[in-house]
Design a protein around this motif. Structure first.
Motif, short mmCIF file in Angstrom:
data_model
loop_
_atom_site.label_atom_id
_atom_site.label_comp_id
_atom_site.label_asym_id
_atom_site.label_seq_id
_atom_site.Cartn_x
_atom_site.Cartn_y
_atom_site.Cartn_z
N PRO A 1 68.61 62.08 102.56
CA PRO A 1 68.64 63.39 101.90
C PRO A 1 67.93 64.48 102.72
CG PRO A 1 67.95 61.66 100.38
CD PRO A 1 67.94 61.06 101.75
N LEU A 2 68.17 65.71 102.35
CA LEU A 2 67.59 66.85 103.06
C LEU A 2 66.07 66.74 103.10
CD1 LEU A 2 68.45 69.53 104.43
CD2 LEU A 2 67.95 70.66 102.24
N HIS A 3 65.51 66.89 104.30
CA HIS A 3 64.08 66.73 104.51
C HIS A 3 63.71 67.35 105.85
CE1 HIS A 3 65.74 63.62 107.05
NE2 HIS A 3 64.57 63.47 107.65
N PHE A 4 62.41 67.42 106.13
CA PHE A 4 61.96 67.75 107.48
C PHE A 4 61.02 66.65 107.94
CE2 PHE A 4 59.13 69.97 104.52
CZ PHE A 4 57.86 69.60 104.97
N ASP A 5 60.82 66.55 109.26
CA ASP A 5 59.98 65.48 109.81
C ASP A 5 58.53 65.73 109.43
OD1 ASP A 5 62.17 64.19 110.95
OD2 ASP A 5 62.07 65.45 112.75
N THR A 6 57.90 64.70 108.89
CA THR A 6 56.65 64.86 108.16
C THR A 6 55.50 65.44 108.99
OG1 THR A 6 55.13 63.73 106.67
CG2 THR A 6 55.87 62.47 108.59
N LEU A 7 55.45 65.15 110.30
CA LEU A 7 54.34 65.66 111.13
C LEU A 7 54.64 67.02 111.73
CD1 LEU A 7 53.13 62.48 113.08
CD2 LEU A 7 52.47 63.31 110.81
N LEU A 8 55.79 67.61 111.38
CA LEU A 8 56.22 68.89 111.94
C LEU A 8 56.33 68.81 113.47
CD1 LEU A 8 54.25 71.38 109.67
CD2 LEU A 8 56.64 70.67 109.47
N THR A 9 56.88 67.70 113.92
CA THR A 9 57.11 67.45 115.34
C THR A 9 58.43 68.04 115.80
OG1 THR A 9 57.90 65.32 114.53
CG2 THR A 9 55.77 65.33 115.64
N ILE B 1 73.39 68.11 108.75
CA ILE B 1 73.40 69.48 108.24
C ILE B 1 71.99 70.02 108.44
CG2 ILE B 1 73.76 71.00 106.26
CD1 ILE B 1 75.70 68.95 105.14
N LEU B 2 71.87 71.07 109.24
CA LEU B 2 70.58 71.61 109.64
C LEU B 2 70.31 72.94 108.94
CD1 LEU B 2 70.77 71.07 113.51
CD2 LEU B 2 70.05 69.44 111.75
N VAL C 1 73.99 74.62 108.94
CA VAL C 1 74.91 74.42 110.06
C VAL C 1 75.21 72.93 110.17
CG1 VAL C 1 75.26 74.67 112.54
CG2 VAL C 1 73.98 76.41 111.29
N THR C 2 76.49 72.58 110.29
CA THR C 2 76.88 71.18 110.38
C THR C 2 77.13 70.80 111.84
OG1 THR C 2 77.89 71.22 108.18
CG2 THR C 2 78.59 69.48 109.67
N VAL C 3 76.57 69.66 112.23
CA VAL C 3 76.73 69.11 113.57
C VAL C 3 77.16 67.66 113.44
CG1 VAL C 3 75.59 68.52 115.74
CG2 VAL C 3 74.97 70.63 114.54
N VAL C 4 78.22 67.26 114.11
CA VAL C 4 78.63 65.86 114.15
C VAL C 4 78.35 65.32 115.54
CG1 VAL C 4 80.55 64.22 113.96
CG2 VAL C 4 80.37 66.15 112.35
N LEU C 5 77.54 64.25 115.60
CA LEU C 5 77.19 63.64 116.88
C LEU C 5 78.14 62.50 117.21
CD1 LEU C 5 73.28 63.37 116.88
CD2 LEU C 5 74.74 65.19 117.80
N HIS D 1 66.94 68.67 107.64
CA HIS D 1 68.21 68.04 108.02
C HIS D 1 68.62 67.00 106.98
CE1 HIS D 1 64.78 66.27 110.22
NE2 HIS D 1 65.42 65.11 110.24
N HIS D 2 69.90 67.05 106.66
CA HIS D 2 70.56 66.08 105.79
C HIS D 2 71.48 65.28 106.70
CE1 HIS D 2 73.71 64.51 103.14
NE2 HIS D 2 72.90 64.69 102.11
N VAL D 3 71.43 63.94 106.62
CA VAL D 3 72.13 63.10 107.60
C VAL D 3 73.05 62.13 106.87
CG1 VAL D 3 71.89 61.65 109.63
CG2 VAL D 3 70.03 63.23 109.01
#
Length: 296
Positions: A149-157, A171-172, A210-214, A228-230
Motif C-alpha cells: 500500500p501507499l507509504h514512504f520509506d520509514t527512515l526518509l532515505t 505509483i509515486l 505518477v505511474t511507472v512500470v519497471l 509509493h504504491h507498488v
C-alpha cells in the motif's frame, strides 16, 4: 530538497555527477536503464533457486504488507509456490495467492548470489556505502497481484530500487504532498491511488500521482519521503538499497520530532555518524544491521 514533479524521466546509463546533480540534489525520481544489462540476476527464476537448494527459512509477509505479519518458509518451497501460482494465473484457477517475500536481506543469507549482480554501479552510492554495499540490500519476491500500500520509506532515505524479473508498477507521489495522503502509523497512507475515494479523502484530489512500470534491468531512484504504491503485475524479483546523504540523515534524525518512531532516530543517527562525522562503515554497520529486519 523537497520537490514536486509531474513526470518521471527515463535515462540511459548515467554517471555520478549527472545522477547527483540532476536528480538527488533536485529531489527528482528517475528510471535508469542499461546499467545492469550484464547481470546474471536478470535470469533469476523459481527454477534457478530450486536447483540451488536454497532451503533456509525466510520471513514471508502474509496478508496486508502494512501489518507486518510473517511466516517462515524455506526459500525453495516459497519459490515453488510462486511457480505454481503463476501456472494457476495462466489457467484461471487461482484459489489463494502466496505471501510476499518482502524486505529480506537475501545476500546476507546467501552471499554467493552477490556474484549475480556484477558489475554493480557503485557510482550511484555515496562512498561510505560502497565497500559493503551488499550489507544494505533488501530483497523482494512475490506473485502477480502482490501489493504494498501507499507509504514512504520509514527512515526518509534515498531509495535505489533494482528490478530483476517480471513487471512491477509504482505509483509515486512527491514527499511534499504527504499531508494530502492521510498518513497514519508514521509511514502508511489511508489514500489508495489505485482506487481513489475522494469522498473519504477529499484532500487527496490535490495529489499528482505518477505511474511507472519497471521492466527487468531497470533501476528506479526515489528521493527521500517519496510516497509509493507498488503492485506486482507478474511474478517479480527485485532488491533495493535505502541510503542517506549527510543531509538526509540529519533530516531523518529530526523526524522523531514530527512523529517518527524513536528507533528511526537511532538508525538515522548511526548513518549520520558515518556520513556526517566520518565514522567508518565497518564500525557503524553493526549498529545499523538490525534495521534490515526492522518492521515499522
Amino acid at each position: 530538497m523537497t520537490a514536486t514533479w509531474s513526470t518521471v524521466e527515463r535515462v540511459d546509463a548515467i554517471g555520478r555527477e549527472d545522477f547527483y546533480g540532476e536528480f538527488v540534489a533536485k529531489g527528482k525520481p528517475v528510471v535508469i536503464q542499461n546499467l545492469t544489462k550484464d547481470w546474471r540476476a536478470l535470469d533469476w527464476t523459481p527454477e534457478y533457486f530450486r536447483r540451488g537448494g536454497y532451503t533456509t527459512k525466510l520471513g514471508v509477509k502474509m496478508g496486508n504488507v502494512a501489518d507486518g505479519r510473517r511466516e517462515y518458509v524455506a526459500l525453495s518451497d516459497y519459490l515453488e509456490s510462486l511457480a505454481k501460482h503463476e501456472t494457476q494465473v495462466a489457467e484461471g484457477t487461482v484459489t489463494e495467492r502466496p505471501g510476499y517475500l518482502h524486505d529480506v536481506p537475501l545476500f546476507g543469507h546467501f552471499p554467493a548470489l552477490k556474484a549475480d549482480v556484477d558489475p554493480f554501479p557503485l557510482q550511484l552510492l555515496p562512498e561510505w556505502y560502497r565497500p559493503n554495499w551488499p550489507d544494505y540490500t533488501q530483497h523482494f519476491m512475490g506473485p502477480a497481484g502482490s501489493i504494498t500500500p501507499l507509504h514512504f520509506d520509514t527512515l526518509l532515505t534515498n531509495n535505489l530500487f533494482f528490478h530483476l524479473a517480471g513487471r512491477k508498477q509504482f505509483i509515486l507521489i512527491p514527499a511534499a504532498q504527504r499531508e494530502l495522503c492521510y498518513t497514519h502509523g508514521w509511514r502508511w497512507a489511508g489514500f489508495d491511488p489505485t482506487a481513489p475515494d475522494y469522498d473519504a479523502f477529499p484532500r487527496a484530489a490535490e495529489t499528482t500521482p505518477v505511474t511507472v512500470v519497471l521492466e527487468p534491468g531497470e533501476i528506479l531512484y526515489m528521493p527521500p519521503g517519496t510516497l509509493h504504491h507498488v503492485t506486482n503485475l507478474s511474478l517479480t524479483m527485485s532488491f533495493n538499497i535505502d541510503w542517506h546523504t549527510a543531509e538526509s540523515a540529519r533530516l531523518g534524525m529530526a523526524s522523531v520530532f514530527s512523529g517518527a518512531p524513536l528507533q528511526n532516530g537511532y538508525y538515522n543517527l548511526v548513518s549520520y555518524l558515518g556520513l556526517g562525522l566520518g565514522v567508518p562503515a565497518k564500525y557503524a554497520f553493526p549498529f545499523y544491521k538490525s534495521y534490515l529486519t526492522y518492521v515499522s
